[in-house]
Design a protein around this motif. Sequence first.
Motif, PDB file in Angstrom:
ATOM      1  N   TRP A  19       0.673  -1.220   0.083  1.00 54.31           N
ATOM      2  CA  TRP A  19      -0.039  -0.078   0.116  1.00 54.31           C
ATOM      3  C   TRP A  19       0.847   1.215  -0.151  1.00 54.31           C
ATOM      4  N   ASN A  20       1.899   1.085   0.887  1.00 58.57           N
ATOM      5  CA  ASN A  20       2.757   2.510   0.978  1.00 58.57           C
ATOM      6  C   ASN A  20       3.569   2.602  -0.527  1.00 58.57           C
ATOM      7  N   ILE A  21       3.969   1.607  -1.304  1.00 58.38           N
ATOM      8  CA  ILE A  21       4.619   1.799  -2.337  1.00 58.38           C
ATOM      9  C   ILE A  21       3.457   2.231  -3.340  1.00 58.38           C
ATOM     10  N   SER A  22       2.249   1.876  -3.436  1.00 55.39           N
ATOM     11  CA  SER A  22       1.084   2.205  -4.210  1.00 55.39           C
ATOM     12  C   SER A  22       0.964   3.746  -3.931  1.00 55.39           C
ATOM     13  N   ILE A  23       1.094   4.425  -2.969  1.00 52.81           N
ATOM     14  CA  ILE A  23       0.965   5.835  -2.755  1.00 52.81           C
ATOM     15  C   ILE A  23       2.125   6.314  -3.409  1.00 52.81           C
ATOM     16  N   MET A  24       3.315   5.948  -3.468  1.00 49.99           N
ATOM     17  CA  MET A  24       4.405   6.423  -4.087  1.00 49.99           C
ATOM     18  C   MET A  24       3.937   6.636  -5.554  1.00 49.99           C
ATOM     19  N   PHE A  25       3.541   5.667  -6.095  1.00 52.33           N
ATOM     20  CA  PHE A  25       3.261   5.502  -7.600  1.00 52.33           C
ATOM     21  C   PHE A  25       2.189   6.771  -7.826  1.00 52.33           C
ATOM     22  N   LEU A  26       1.478   7.268  -6.972  1.00 57.10           N
ATOM     23  CA  LEU A  26       0.720   8.126  -7.102  1.00 57.10           C
ATOM     24  C   LEU A  26       1.214   9.781  -7.537  1.00 57.10           C
ATOM     25  N   TYR A  27       2.431   9.753  -6.690  1.00 55.85           N
ATOM     26  CA  TYR A  27       3.158  11.100  -6.724  1.00 55.85           C
ATOM     27  C   TYR A  27       4.337  11.043  -7.711  1.00 55.85           C
ATOM     28  N   ILE A  28       5.192   9.883  -7.646  1.00 55.54           N
ATOM     29  CA  ILE A  28       6.225   9.785  -8.718  1.00 55.54           C
ATOM     30  C   ILE A  28       6.226  10.323 -10.007  1.00 55.54           C
ATOM     31  N   PRO A  29       5.106   9.684 -10.722  1.00 53.35           N
ATOM     32  CA  PRO A  29       4.773   9.938 -12.291  1.00 53.35           C
ATOM     33  C   PRO A  29       4.560  11.579 -12.368  1.00 53.35           C
ATOM     34  N   VAL A  30       3.976  12.117 -11.193  1.00 55.45           N
ATOM     35  CA  VAL A  30       3.661  13.603 -11.280  1.00 55.45           C
ATOM     36  C   VAL A  30       4.940  14.367 -11.514  1.00 55.45           C
ATOM     37  N   ARG A  31       6.095  13.781 -10.652  1.00 56.67           N
ATOM     38  CA  ARG A  31       7.424  14.584 -10.556  1.00 56.67           C
ATOM     39  C   ARG A  31       7.916  14.483 -12.145  1.00 56.67           C
ATOM     40  N   VAL A  32       8.244  13.114 -12.258  1.00 56.08           N
ATOM     41  CA  VAL A  32       8.758  13.024 -13.841  1.00 56.08           C
ATOM     42  C   VAL A  32       7.963  13.519 -15.016  1.00 56.08           C
ATOM     43  N   THR A  33       6.569  13.698 -14.876  1.00 59.20           N
ATOM     44  CA  THR A  33       5.873  14.504 -15.949  1.00 59.20           C
ATOM     45  C   THR A  33       6.119  15.942 -15.918  1.00 59.20           C
ATOM     46  N   LEU A  34       6.121  16.659 -14.674  1.00 58.47           N
ATOM     47  CA  LEU A  34       6.101  17.888 -14.561  1.00 58.47           C
ATOM     48  C   LEU A  34       7.776  18.328 -14.896  1.00 58.47           C
ATOM     49  N   VAL A  35       8.756  17.513 -14.719  1.00 59.50           N
ATOM     50  CA  VAL A  35      10.273  17.629 -15.069  1.00 59.50           C
ATOM     51  C   VAL A  35      10.132  17.434 -16.914  1.00 59.50           C
ATOM     52  N   ALA A  36       9.602  16.502 -17.118  1.00 57.15           N
ATOM     53  CA  ALA A  36       9.734  16.449 -18.745  1.00 57.15           C
ATOM     54  C   ALA A  36       8.930  17.241 -19.557  1.00 57.15           C
ATOM     55  N   MET A  37       7.834  17.828 -18.997  1.00 59.06           N
ATOM     56  CA  MET A  37       7.085  18.858 -19.674  1.00 59.06           C
ATOM     57  C   MET A  37       7.678  20.313 -19.384  1.00 59.06           C
ATOM     58  N   ARG A  38       8.783  20.254 -18.639  1.00 59.73           N
ATOM     59  CA  ARG A  38       9.296  21.521 -18.157  1.00 59.73           C
ATOM     60  C   ARG A  38       8.423  22.476 -17.295  1.00 59.73           C
ATOM     61  N   LYS A  39       7.507  21.981 -16.732  1.00 57.22           N
ATOM     62  CA  LYS A  39       6.352  22.694 -15.782  1.00 57.22           C
ATOM     63  C   LYS A  39       7.023  22.805 -14.473  1.00 57.22           C
ATOM     64  N   ALA A  40       8.337  22.211 -14.211  1.00 55.74           N
ATOM     65  CA  ALA A  40       8.917  22.199 -12.857  1.00 55.74           C
ATOM     66  C   ALA A  40      10.383  21.803 -13.138  1.00 55.74           C
ATOM     67  N   SER A  41      11.068  22.496 -12.301  1.00 57.30           N
ATOM     68  CA  SER A  41      12.688  22.057 -12.425  1.00 57.30           C
ATOM     69  C   SER A  41      13.090  21.020 -11.379  1.00 57.30           C
ATOM     70  N   PRO A  42      13.925  20.205 -12.136  1.00 57.29           N
ATOM     71  CA  PRO A  42      14.448  19.192 -11.419  1.00 57.29           C
ATOM     72  C   PRO A  42      14.800  19.297  -9.816  1.00 57.29           C
TER      73      PRO A  42
END
Length: 162
Positions: A19-42
């Motif tokens: 369950w804890n790892i599942s929660i991580m899967f809710l926010y890790i893709p957000v980080r990757v997407t924001l950086v990839a789309m240049r909406k946030a700095s790494p």
Amino acid sequence: RQSTMIDVPLTCLFFAVIWNISIMFLYIPVRVTLVAMRKASPRLFVHGSNPDLGNAKVSESYKEMYARTIRAHLNMLENLPVYAILILISKAIAFESVAFDNYCIYWMWARVLHSLVHISSKKAYIVRIRALLFGAQLVIYVFMILELSHAEAIDLTVLLPK
């Protein structure tokens, strides 16, 4: 494959980790997407589980949901060790109890609901529900400890000075 009896406390602990790892899967893709789309700095994510998206180019409600998800994950990390230790103590002393098994199940589902409620909203009535679920987990800890204290291998009187 050899058939074995299902160990309820260890199964609950295993699910809690999943369950804890599942929660991580809710926010890790957000980080990757924001950086990839240049909406946030790494650099925004240098400090690991920072719940603040700072000046990322996303809506405030999105930032709030992201922050709640991070906090739900961190809150799970804070509580999982206590749960794990109680279960591991029960295994170390070969403690078997239907009541203890049930407490493990109750805690696990209270934790899942707590996380879902935590992520869902920050409205006052939701925060009260979250507090109630957290309180339930604390009460369950007490019942788990009381149940373990009945084990033959545990004698709390050894803690008293002689």
